[in-house]
Motif scaffolding. Structure first.
Motif, mmCIF file in Angstrom:
data_model
loop_
_atom_site.group_PDB
_atom_site.id
_atom_site.type_symbol
_atom_site.label_atom_id
_atom_site.label_comp_id
_atom_site.label_asym_id
_atom_site.label_seq_id
_atom_site.Cartn_x
_atom_site.Cartn_y
_atom_site.Cartn_z
ATOM 1 N N ALA A 25 0.784 -1.401 0.138
ATOM 2 C CA ALA A 25 -0.055 -0.075 0.134
ATOM 3 C C ALA A 25 0.701 1.143 -0.040
ATOM 4 O O ALA A 25 0.386 2.041 -0.698
ATOM 5 N N VAL A 26 1.873 1.351 0.750
ATOM 6 C CA VAL A 26 2.787 2.507 0.792
ATOM 7 C C VAL A 26 3.529 2.706 -0.598
ATOM 8 O O VAL A 26 3.694 3.588 -1.061
ATOM 9 N N ARG A 27 3.803 1.537 -1.179
ATOM 10 C CA ARG A 27 4.655 1.348 -2.693
ATOM 11 C C ARG A 27 3.636 2.187 -3.562
ATOM 12 O O ARG A 27 3.966 2.607 -4.626
ATOM 13 N N GLN A 28 2.291 2.021 -3.619
ATOM 14 C CA GLN A 28 1.290 2.261 -4.475
ATOM 15 C C GLN A 28 1.290 3.613 -4.401
ATOM 16 O O GLN A 28 0.548 4.003 -5.624
ATOM 17 N N THR A 29 1.381 4.407 -3.412
ATOM 18 C CA THR A 29 1.469 5.884 -3.367
ATOM 19 C C THR A 29 2.449 6.702 -4.449
ATOM 20 O O THR A 29 3.387 5.772 -4.388
ATOM 21 N N ALA A 30 2.214 7.613 -4.722
ATOM 22 C CA ALA A 30 3.014 8.406 -5.422
ATOM 23 C C ALA A 30 3.981 9.007 -4.775
ATOM 24 O O ALA A 30 5.190 9.735 -5.074
ATOM 25 N N GLY A 31 3.977 9.182 -3.281
ATOM 26 C CA GLY A 31 4.791 9.923 -2.259
ATOM 27 C C GLY A 31 4.482 9.397 -0.953
ATOM 28 O O GLY A 31 3.836 8.538 -0.770
ATOM 29 N N PRO A 32 5.051 10.328 -0.206
ATOM 30 C CA PRO A 32 4.667 9.941 1.488
ATOM 31 C C PRO A 32 3.172 9.980 1.828
ATOM 32 O O PRO A 32 2.567 10.600 1.116
ATOM 33 N N VAL A 33 2.797 8.882 2.533
ATOM 34 C CA VAL A 33 1.532 8.589 2.895
ATOM 35 C C VAL A 33 1.225 8.439 4.438
ATOM 36 O O VAL A 33 2.093 8.162 5.285
ATOM 37 N N MET A 34 0.014 9.224 4.749
ATOM 38 C CA MET A 34 -0.283 9.138 6.425
ATOM 39 C C MET A 34 -0.860 7.636 6.432
ATOM 40 O O MET A 34 -1.423 7.103 5.534
ATOM 41 N N ALA A 35 -0.931 7.426 7.720
ATOM 42 C CA ALA A 35 -1.239 6.145 8.123
ATOM 43 C C ALA A 35 -2.999 5.998 7.519
ATOM 44 O O ALA A 35 -3.250 4.816 7.272
ATOM 45 N N ARG A 36 -3.618 6.961 7.814
ATOM 46 C CA ARG A 36 -5.115 6.814 7.432
ATOM 47 C C ARG A 36 -5.103 6.415 6.171
ATOM 48 O O ARG A 36 -6.083 5.482 5.612
ATOM 49 N N HIS A 37 -4.445 7.006 5.127
ATOM 50 C CA HIS A 37 -4.477 6.735 3.512
ATOM 51 C C HIS A 37 -4.150 5.206 3.356
ATOM 52 O O HIS A 37 -4.581 4.226 2.858
ATOM 53 N N VAL A 38 -3.087 4.840 4.180
ATOM 54 C CA VAL A 38 -2.661 3.437 3.994
ATOM 55 C C VAL A 38 -3.841 2.336 4.435
ATOM 56 O O VAL A 38 -4.013 1.420 3.995
ATOM 57 N N GLY A 39 -4.598 2.703 5.704
ATOM 58 C CA GLY A 39 -5.590 2.034 5.990
ATOM 59 C C GLY A 39 -6.798 1.945 5.039
ATOM 60 O O GLY A 39 -7.526 1.008 5.111
ATOM 61 N N GLU A 40 -7.076 2.925 4.162
ATOM 62 C CA GLU A 40 -7.850 2.820 3.279
ATOM 63 C C GLU A 40 -7.780 1.830 2.112
ATOM 64 O O GLU A 40 -8.611 1.218 1.632
ATOM 65 N N MET A 41 -6.789 1.583 1.878
ATOM 66 C CA MET A 41 -6.211 0.654 0.715
ATOM 67 C C MET A 41 -6.598 -0.641 0.999
ATOM 68 O O MET A 41 -7.135 -1.557 0.386
ATOM 69 N N PRO A 42 -5.964 -1.142 2.388
ATOM 70 C CA PRO A 42 -6.315 -2.639 2.614
ATOM 71 C C PRO A 42 -7.799 -2.849 3.312
ATOM 72 O O PRO A 42 -8.188 -3.822 3.692
ATOM 73 N N GLY A 43 -8.614 -1.705 3.284
ATOM 74 C CA GLY A 43 -9.950 -1.788 3.731
ATOM 75 C C GLY A 43 -10.174 -2.024 5.213
ATOM 76 O O GLY A 43 -11.198 -2.290 5.783
ATOM 77 N N VAL A 44 -9.279 -1.108 6.066
ATOM 78 C CA VAL A 44 -9.539 -0.730 7.615
ATOM 79 C C VAL A 44 -10.296 0.405 7.533
ATOM 80 O O VAL A 44 -10.336 1.324 6.807
ATOM 81 N N ASP A 45 -11.148 0.266 8.675
ATOM 82 C CA ASP A 45 -12.300 1.249 8.805
ATOM 83 C C ASP A 45 -11.417 2.505 9.624
ATOM 84 O O ASP A 45 -11.274 2.482 10.736
ATOM 85 N N VAL A 46 -11.128 3.356 8.801
ATOM 86 C CA VAL A 46 -10.207 4.303 9.477
ATOM 87 C C VAL A 46 -10.956 5.567 10.248
ATOM 88 O O VAL A 46 -10.527 6.390 10.877
ATOM 89 N N SER A 47 -12.362 5.385 10.073
ATOM 90 C CA SER A 47 -13.108 6.290 10.710
ATOM 91 C C SER A 47 -13.193 6.118 12.293
ATOM 92 O O SER A 47 -13.428 6.961 13.036
ATOM 93 N N VAL A 48 -12.832 4.937 12.814
ATOM 94 C CA VAL A 48 -12.637 4.450 14.027
ATOM 95 C C VAL A 48 -11.225 4.559 14.552
ATOM 96 O O VAL A 48 -10.410 3.818 13.870
ATOM 97 N N ARG A 49 -10.750 5.360 15.525
ATOM 98 C CA ARG A 49 -9.602 5.581 15.837
ATOM 99 C C ARG A 49 -9.061 4.100 16.240
ATOM 100 O O ARG A 49 -7.779 4.115 16.307
ATOM 101 N N ALA A 50 -9.810 3.531 17.323
ATOM 102 C CA ALA A 50 -9.246 2.228 17.700
ATOM 103 C C ALA A 50 -8.853 1.196 16.512
ATOM 104 O O ALA A 50 -8.207 0.247 16.874
ATOM 105 N N LYS A 51 -9.247 1.443 15.335
ATOM 106 C CA LYS A 51 -8.778 0.505 14.356
ATOM 107 C C LYS A 51 -7.656 1.147 13.659
ATOM 108 O O LYS A 51 -6.828 0.456 12.823
#
Length: 80
Positions: A25-51
């Motif tokens: 997921a980090v490699r697929q991005t064009a540059g540096p990425v935030m954890a939230r964006h990495v979580g959106e790629m594998p399907g993690v519910d990033v709206s919940v802080r605990a996830k």
């Protein structure tokens, strides 16, 4: 050790599947990425802080072992 330190002769296939997906997921991005964006790629519910926090912990673990690099602004990128 579950997450080995990165060495020249060690391939990322030695990492657990979850960590391999994070690296991809980090490699697929064009540059540096935030954890939230990495979580959106594998399907993690990033709206919940605990996830999101366990994902951030995995990213930091990959940084500590030399697989990723963390920038001062908190974004993650691949090693050069």
């Amino acid at each position: 050790m579950l997450i080995p330190h990165r060495e020249p002769d060690l391939e990322e296939t030695m990492l657990p599947p979850d960590y391999q997906r994070i690296l991809a997921a980090v490699r697929q991005t064009a540059g540096p990425v935030m954890a939230r964006h990495v979580g959106e790629m594998p399907g993690v519910d990033v709206s919940v802080r605990a996830k999101l926090e366990p994902l951030r912990g995995r990213l930091v673990r990959l940084v500590d072992r030399g697989w990723l690099r963390k920038l001062p602004d908190g974004r993650f990128t691949t090693r050069l």
